[in-house]
Design an enzyme around this catalytic site. Structure first.
Site, mmCIF file in Angstrom:
data_model
loop_
_atom_site.group_PDB
_atom_site.id
_atom_site.type_symbol
_atom_site.label_atom_id
_atom_site.label_comp_id
_atom_site.label_asym_id
_atom_site.label_seq_id
_atom_site.Cartn_x
_atom_site.Cartn_y
_atom_site.Cartn_z
ATOM 1 N N LYS A 124 0.831 -1.204 0.000
ATOM 2 C CA LYS A 124 0.000 0.000 0.000
ATOM 3 C C LYS A 124 0.868 1.256 0.000
ATOM 4 C CE LYS A 124 -1.848 1.816 3.675
ATOM 5 N NZ LYS A 124 -2.649 2.084 4.888
ATOM 6 N N ASP A 142 -6.587 0.994 1.106
ATOM 7 C CA ASP A 142 -6.611 1.068 2.570
ATOM 8 C C ASP A 142 -7.990 0.630 3.059
ATOM 9 O OD1 ASP A 142 -8.275 3.185 1.936
ATOM 10 O OD2 ASP A 142 -7.237 4.645 3.198
#
Length: 214
Positions: A124, A142
């Site tokens: 991420k 997320d």
């Protein structure tokens, strides 16, 4: 799991997102690509606002890997002690800074694999940096994107990698660059976890969420 929305509905959704916010921006403050890497790594299990508050003073004196190393782990810890998991994060910041100096000449590499090799930098974080700094349409999934993707049907998936793939596969190419920012902001400020603001939602008529709070 909710079914995937069709192409025309997804296109209509992102046309609305684009009209409302043509150039969405990430909310983590940074002064260069190195401080962006550090800020995103620090944001794990913390709010952007909390990270920004802690890093303003830190980045004012340590905006390169070498300056961060000169500050030392105690100095870094002192600056970020208001952030969750600050001790481990301080260790990671020092470790990744040392690797950047030793292996990359103090520069931040721009491949996902190289970024993910840095301590505290996961997929991420790497995708955020690739997208925000180098303009690569990488999708950083997320908790907000995972929730919005599955709740609305825009990009459903059983895990973050599946949602990331659904974004890449189903969102039209002309919206790919800003897709994760639009989805994050929508999840953060409108499609909230406990009380989604469906009544004022920009896409409420296009969303497949069954429990709409109208």
């Amino acid at each position: 799991m909710i079914k995937q929305l069709d192409y025309h509905t997804i296109r209509a959704i992102f046309e609305r997102f684009q009209a409302a916010e043509p150039e969405p921006k990430g909310e983590l403050e940074h002064v260069n690509v190195y401080t962006l890497v550090v800020a995103v790594a620090l944001s794990a299990q913390a709010t952007d606002a909390g990270v920004n508050k802690a890093t303003r003073g830190l980045f004012a004196i340590a905006d390169t890997p070498q300056k961060m190393l000169d500050l030392g782990i105690e100095g870094v810890t002192e600056h970020i002690k208001t952030i969750g998991l600050f001790r481990q994060k301080a260790k990671n910041v020092i470790k990744l800074s040392q690797i950047l100096v030793d292996k990359y000449g103090g520069e931040v590499p721009n491949s996902r694999a190289a970024l993910q090799s840095l301590p505290g930098v996961g997929r991420k974080t790497a995708n955020v940096v690739l997208n925000m700094w180098w303009g690569i349409p990488a999708q950083a999934v997320d908790t907000h994107i995972f929730r919005v993707g599955n709740r609305t049907g825009i990009c459903p998936g059983k895990d973050v990698v599946a949602v990331e793939r659904a974004i890449e596969d189903h969102i039209p190419a002309d919206f790919q660059h800003h897709a994760h920012h639009w989805l994050i902001l929508h999840g953060r400020y409108h499609c909230k976890a406990r009380k989604p603001m469906c009544g004022s939602c920009l896409i409420r008529d296009l969303c497949d969420y069954e429990d709409k709070n109208l």
